[in-house]
Structures are given as C-alpha cells and as structure tokens.
Design an enzyme around this catalytic site. Structure first.
Site, PDB file in Angstrom:
ATOM      1  N   TRP A 164       0.935  -1.178   0.081  1.00  0.00           N
ATOM      2  CA  TRP A 164      -0.003   0.042   0.219  1.00  0.00           C
ATOM      3  C   TRP A 164       0.779   1.471   0.085  1.00  0.00           C
ATOM      4  CZ3 TRP A 164      -0.669   4.351   3.136  1.00  0.00           C
ATOM      5  CH2 TRP A 164      -1.685   5.054   3.189  1.00  0.00           C
ATOM      6  N   HIS A 165       1.926   0.967   0.637  1.00  0.00           N
ATOM      7  CA  HIS A 165       2.789   2.510   0.689  1.00  0.00           C
ATOM      8  C   HIS A 165       3.536   2.639  -0.481  1.00  0.00           C
ATOM      9  CE1 HIS A 165       2.181   2.181   5.075  1.00  0.00           C
ATOM     10  NE2 HIS A 165       2.564   3.569   5.190  1.00  0.00           N
ATOM     11  N   GLY A 166       3.931   1.521  -1.111  1.00  0.00           N
ATOM     12  CA  GLY A 166       4.658   1.759  -2.397  1.00  0.00           C
ATOM     13  C   GLY A 166       4.817   0.618  -3.283  1.00  0.00           C
ATOM     14  N   PHE A 186       2.322   8.303  -1.681  1.00  0.00           N
ATOM     15  CA  PHE A 186       1.612   7.141  -1.509  1.00  0.00           C
ATOM     16  C   PHE A 186       0.058   7.070  -1.718  1.00  0.00           C
ATOM     17  CE2 PHE A 186       4.755   7.178   2.006  1.00  0.00           C
ATOM     18  CZ  PHE A 186       5.774   6.806   1.243  1.00  0.00           C
TER      19      PHE A 186
END
Length: 472
Positions: A320-322, A472
């Site tokens: 989800w962050h990257g 993000f």
C-alpha cells in the site's frame, strides 16, 4: 497543493473559511466539495477526472447496494471492490509488475518486455480506501448510503484528508456530514492551534531534517556514523512530516466543523512493535483491522491462521505504501516482528518499559532504512554498516556540512522522543482545551498566533518540500 504552500496559506484557506462563515450553514458541504475538487485539480491536474469517475461509480454502487435484496448485494459489492482495486493496481502497480516481468524475462533469455511507466495520481491509495470503506459499510448495514451526491463528494474529496489522510471510514463521519455545525468561530478557535502546530512540525522540524537524510542516503558507501545519522534524520523527518500533516488535517477539519480521527499517539515511545502499530498511522491500522484482518478471520482460527493473517496484512501494508521491493520487505519485516512478539508474549508485556522502548525504537529505525532506501542493495549496505561499528565513524563531508547546531539538536530530539511519556500526546492536549481552564486555552491560542506566522514565513522562505505521504 500543499498545506505549507503560500497559495494554500494566503489564498485558498482564507477563501474557503470566509465562504463557510458568510454562507448559510447548510451550504458547508457544497463549499467543501467544490473547493476540494479545485484543491485536487491544482496538484492532480487531469487526474481530477479519474477521481470524479470513481466517485460516480461508488456513489451509484452505494445506492444500489442499499436498495437491492440481500442476495444480490454481495455480487455488486464484489464488482465495485474489483473496479476500485483495479484502478489502484493499474496506476500504482503496473509499472512495478512490468519491471519484475522484464527482469525475469531478461534473466531467462526470453527477450525484452515492455516496462510500463505511469504517473501516480496524488492520494490514490487514500481515496481508494475511502471508497472501499463506504461501499463495505453500506453493505454491512452500518450506515445508510448517501443520497445527496454533493455530500458524498464532500466525504471522498474533503481536502483536509484527501491526499494523505487520516483515512476516515464512512461510519466515522456519516452523521457529521448530515449535520452542519453552527459554531463557526468556536470551531476555528479550536482547530487553528492544531493546524499551526502541524505546520510548525512540518516546516521547522521535518524540513530541517530532510537534507541530512537525503545526503546520507545518497552516499554510495557510507560509514557507520553517516548511516546512523541518516537513519535517525529520516526517522525524525517521516514522523514530524506525516504527523504534522495529520495535525494540520485534523485542525482544518475542526475549523470546518468536522472531527477527523486521530492518527498518531507518540509512536516512538512504544514499548513493542505491536504497541508501535497502535500508535503509528492509527487510521490505516484500524482500516486494515476492520476491512482485511477481521474478514480473513483475525485471531479466531488458531495460531497458524493468525500468523497467516498478520503476514497478509503487513505484506499488503508494505505494498500500500509503495510499489517496490523495499516496501514489500519493510511490510514483511514488521509482520515478522509482530508474529515473534505474539509468539513470545513480548507484545503484551509491561515490564522493563525503558529498555523495551529503546529496543523498539532501534527496530523501527532499522525498518525506516528499508522504507527510505532507493533499492534493496542500498538498504543492505546501510544496514550492514549500522550493525558493524568497524566500518568507520568518519562522517561524509556532505552530511557533516549540514550538521548545524539546530539540526544536531533536532537529531537529539528524535532520540529523546522515545523516552518522553507515552501518554503525553500534543494533539490531544490541544484538542482537550475545551475542558481546560481559561488561562490554558488563551495561552495555547496565543502561542498558535505566534507559531503560525513564523511557520508560514519559514515555508515561504525555504525550499518547497512536498509532504512525504503525497507519493503514496
């Protein structure tokens, strides 16, 4: 548009507040909806059309799910979730997936494959999770669907939390959206100190630490001292940057008559990694708990399934962050630490709080190296010298040049934050002013009147630095 940009501070925010003050209270959602779309269009440009298309899809889906017989709701919910996640997958993960395929094909001698490169829409991870929260809450019957499209746009596109959270689940704010508060000046008086504090954290602390972190992580062969300085600088930068944004978002929401959820509770004072995730990015942790961990079975299916569910959640958290292996490994690292704490009981222990805070802080710092590094080899080099003091304690000239007196003091503040009282959360102190003595309320508001102009001047005079979580 950044909250720390002159365009926002001097023009956009005053115009929005003035409109909410002079127009009837029932016009608040309209003002917030229109201004939020304009806010997104400034930074997201043509991606505002993508945002509007997803808003239309999920608005229609919510109405249909609320009206259909129960046996048909599940199929429509699944289809809506597929659409939302497909859009997120294409824009955020297609490039990463194509790079992996290209690497495998080249290694196997299958020839070159095309590497896809797409511009990431600002805040897509956040507004995707807002859409998913909406349709799932309607499906579960927790809240009725929004029938007024303008109110729905207000929920999804609300500019305080649109591009970097906090992630506001639909059931947390549905009633507030239907009831516009009338206490406008009181709301401003309550929200402005929180906004000012967040602005100060961003421009005076996070942006001061950012050059040190950037310089240290750019050194190809860092010494132990350079690596530790860079890791600590980034540890402070990401916290004061992201928590500063959250403070500003909560303050802005309060000024508009909306109470957004807390997002941080002094995470570096955590006594375990489990405790850290109760304190760091709380709205994301709650979202994954309610919409992924619990539906997977949570801890109800025995030890193996509990560990499996934790692994899935934290691998997903990393992605989800990257879209990079560094984020995947960061998520796996935290998931493994939580599994170890659950298996050994360390996550529940309250003994030896001081040493456990220090150990937890170090574990989190190691994790931030994975999070910040440009690649896995770069992260590996940095972590290697951090745990091997024989690699030298000379500081890189580029880093040493940046270690002025106040930046060194900020680095010490980052370390000291791990040992400050875990219950003393500045945001909660500010938000609790309504129950405080009159002198305390006046003191904090007077301080905000000093801090806000100072931070605004620093923002204008300094180099523009977007919030880290915008990516993000």
């Amino acid at each position: 548009m950044s909250f720390a940009a002159p365009l926002f501070l001097w023009y956009f925010l005053p115009a929005v507040l003035l409109a909410t003050w002079i127009l009837p209270h029932g016009a608040r959602n309209g003002v917030v909806a229109v201004s939020s779309l304009a806010f997104y269009a400034v930074g997201g440009k043509e991606f505002v059309l993508l945002l509007l298309a997803l808003i239309a899809v999920n608005y229609a889906a919510g109405l249909a799910i609320g009206a259909l017989p129960r046996r048909h709701r599940k199929a429509l919910l699944a289809a809506t979730i597929v659409v939302d996640l497909a859009v997120l997958a294409v824009w955020k993960y297609a490039g990463f997936a194509s790079t992996v395929v290209h690497s495998i094909a080249s290694t196997a001698g299958l020839g070159d494959t095309r590497v896809i490169s797409l511009i990431l829409p600002i805040g897509i991870s956040f507004f995707t999770f807002h859409h998913l929260s909406y349709v799932v809450d309607v499906y579960r019957g927790i809240r009725a669907p929004m029938r007024n499209p303008l109110t729905f746009v207000t929920y999804i596109a609300m500019f305080p939390q649109l591009v970097a959270g906090p992630i506001v689940r639909y059931h947390e704010i549905a009633d507030q959206l239907r009831d516009a508060r009338r206490h406008r000046l009181a709301d401003f008086a309550d929200g402005f100190p929180r906004f000012a504090w967040g602005l100060f954290k961003k421009v005076a602390i996070a942006d001061s630490l950012a050059p040190i972190a950037d310089a240290a992580f750019a050194v190809p062969d860092p010494s132990s001292a350079t690596a530790w300085i860079g890791a600590l600088a980034y540890t402070g930068q990401i916290y004061f940057d992201f928590s500063g944004y959250s403070d500003m978002a909560i303050g802005l929401g309060t000024m508009l008559g909306l109470r957004l959820p807390e997002n941080f509770a002094r995470p570096y004072s955590a006594v375990s990694v489990t405790d850290f995730w109760r304190r760091w990015h709380q709205s994301l942790s709650r979202w994954f708990r309610d919409y992924l961990y619990v539906p997977l079975g949570g801890n109800r299916g025995g030890t193996y399934r509990t560990y499996r569910n934790l692994s899935i959640v934290f691998l997903t958290t990393g992605l989800w962050h990257g879209a990079a292996w560094t984020f995947v490994l960061w998520g796996a690292y935290h998931g493994l630490l939580l599994i170890i704490e659950r298996a050994t009981g360390l996550g529940r222990s309250t003994r030896w709080a001081g040493p456990r805070r220090a150990i937890t802080f170090l574990l989190v710092v190691f994790g931030w190296v994975l999070f910040r590094a440009e690649s896995l080899p770069a992260a590996g080099r940095m972590l290697h010298v951090m745990v091997n003091p024989l690699q030298g304690w000379g500081i890189s000239p580029d880093v040493a040049l940046l270690l002025s007196g106040h930046r060194t003091a900020l680095l010490l503040l980052v370390i000291a934050s791990a040992f400050l009282p875990a219950t003393w959360v500045t945001g909660r102190v500010i938000d609790g002013l309504q129950e405080s003595p009159l002198w305390a309320r006046r003191s904090v508001r007077a301080a905000a009147l000093v801090i806000a102009p100072y931070a605004a001047v620093v923002a204008v005079a300094g180099t523009f630095s977007p919030f880290l979580y915008f990516q993000f």
